[in-house]
Design an enzyme around this catalytic site. Structure first.
Site, PDB file in Angstrom:
ATOM      1  N   HIS A  93       6.289 -12.058   5.807  1.00  0.00           N
ATOM      2  CA  HIS A  93       6.090 -11.577   4.433  1.00  0.00           C
ATOM      3  C   HIS A  93       7.418 -11.284   3.771  1.00  0.00           C
ATOM      4  O   HIS A  93       8.363 -10.813   4.407  1.00  0.00           O
ATOM      5  CB  HIS A  93       5.201 -10.330   4.410  1.00  0.00           C
ATOM      6  CG  HIS A  93       5.617  -9.248   5.365  1.00  0.00           C
ATOM      7  ND1 HIS A  93       5.338  -9.326   6.707  1.00  0.00           N
ATOM      8  CD2 HIS A  93       6.278  -8.080   5.174  1.00  0.00           C
ATOM      9  CE1 HIS A  93       5.806  -8.241   7.306  1.00  0.00           C
ATOM     10  NE2 HIS A  93       6.402  -7.467   6.406  1.00  0.00           N
ATOM     11  N   ILE A 116       0.824  -1.213   0.000  1.00  0.00           N
ATOM     12  CA  ILE A 116       0.000   0.000   0.000  1.00  0.00           C
ATOM     13  C   ILE A 116       0.863   1.269   0.000  1.00  0.00           C
ATOM     14  O   ILE A 116       0.398   2.335  -0.409  1.00  0.00           O
ATOM     15  CB  ILE A 116      -0.968  -0.043   1.214  1.00  0.00           C
ATOM     16  CG1 ILE A 116      -2.189   0.827   0.979  1.00  0.00           C
ATOM     17  CG2 ILE A 116      -0.261   0.355   2.504  1.00  0.00           C
ATOM     18  CD1 ILE A 116      -3.312   0.582   1.986  1.00  0.00           C
TER      19      ILE A 116
HETATM   20  P1  5GP Z   1       7.193  -4.624   7.297  1.00  0.00           P
HETATM   21  O1  5GP Z   1       7.487  -3.221   7.746  1.00  0.00           O
HETATM   22  O2  5GP Z   1       6.453  -5.402   8.375  1.00  0.00           O
HETATM   23  O3  5GP Z   1       8.372  -5.363   6.766  1.00  0.00           O
HETATM   24  O4  5GP Z   1       6.236  -4.492   6.061  1.00  0.00           O
HETATM   25  C1  5GP Z   1       4.864  -4.339   6.160  1.00  0.00           C
HETATM   26  C2  5GP Z   1       4.402  -3.749   4.865  1.00  0.00           C
HETATM   27  O5  5GP Z   1       3.014  -3.886   4.793  1.00  0.00           O
HETATM   28  C3  5GP Z   1       4.713  -2.251   4.713  1.00  0.00           C
HETATM   29  O6  5GP Z   1       5.528  -2.057   3.573  1.00  0.00           O
HETATM   30  C4  5GP Z   1       3.335  -1.618   4.572  1.00  0.00           C
HETATM   31  O7  5GP Z   1       3.309  -0.561   3.632  1.00  0.00           O
HETATM   32  C5  5GP Z   1       2.485  -2.788   4.135  1.00  0.00           C
HETATM   33  N1  5GP Z   1       1.099  -2.687   4.535  1.00  0.00           N
HETATM   34  C6  5GP Z   1       0.622  -2.386   5.787  1.00  0.00           C
HETATM   35  N2  5GP Z   1      -0.724  -2.396   5.796  1.00  0.00           N
HETATM   36  C7  5GP Z   1      -1.110  -2.716   4.535  1.00  0.00           C
HETATM   37  C8  5GP Z   1      -2.391  -2.894   3.924  1.00  0.00           C
HETATM   38  O8  5GP Z   1      -3.457  -2.751   4.533  1.00  0.00           O
HETATM   39  N3  5GP Z   1      -2.406  -3.229   2.600  1.00  0.00           N
HETATM   40  C9  5GP Z   1      -1.247  -3.403   1.884  1.00  0.00           C
HETATM   41  N4  5GP Z   1      -1.380  -3.730   0.594  1.00  0.00           N
HETATM   42  N5  5GP Z   1      -0.030  -3.252   2.435  1.00  0.00           N
HETATM   43  C10 5GP Z   1       0.043  -2.911   3.744  1.00  0.00           C
END
Ligand code: 5GP
Length: 111
Positions: free
Chosen positions: A97, A29
């Site tokens: 992820h 997102i």
């Molecule tokens: P992290 O910081 O945990 O490695 O990555 C989480 C990712 O999830 C971030 O890049 C963030 O932009 C993405 N993200 C968080 N909430 C959502 C959502 O509701 N939809 C989508 N498509 N991505 C999300």
């Protein structure tokens, strides 16, 4: 329940680009590159640190899906696959992820 589980369950929308029995891939997102996908297992694993030896085939599958999507999306000049893990790793969603980033040169080391 994490936001990714809600995406798997179709409780909230996402731009899904791939799905199979084991995993889902959708556009981040807040994209950090022209192509920024998240590849997630449908099974809830909180982080790479909490994965188990019995998850090895699934982890390998996620990597192969990332590689296939990179090819399909034309990332012929290269790309990066990242798994942020835990607080110091910058993980913000507690559902394992893979980030697939490409479409521009990516600097190293990351911040
Ligand atoms: P992290 O910081 O945990 O490695 O990555 C989480 C990712 O999830 C971030 O890049 C963030 O932009 C993405 N993200 C968080 N909430 C959502 C959502 O509701 N939809 C989508 N498509 N991505 C999300």
């Amino acid at each position: 329940m994490t936001v990714f589980k809600k995406i798997i369950d179709r409780q909230i929308p996402a731009d899904i680009v791939f799905e199979d029995a084991e995993c889902l891939a959708f556009r981040d997102i807040q994209p950090q590159a022209p192509t920024h996908l998240l590849v997630i297992p449908k099974r809830e694993i909180r982080s790479l640190a909490e994965s188990q030896p019995s998850d090895s085939a699934l982890l390998g599958h996620l990597l192969r899906v990332a590689a296939e999507l990179a090819t399909r999306l034309g990332l012929d000049n290269g790309y990066r696959v990242v798994i942020n893990t835990g607080a110091d790793g910058g993980q913000s969603v507690d559902h394992l992820h893979l980030h697939l980033l490409g479409g521009r040169p990516l600097r190293w080391p990351p911040g």
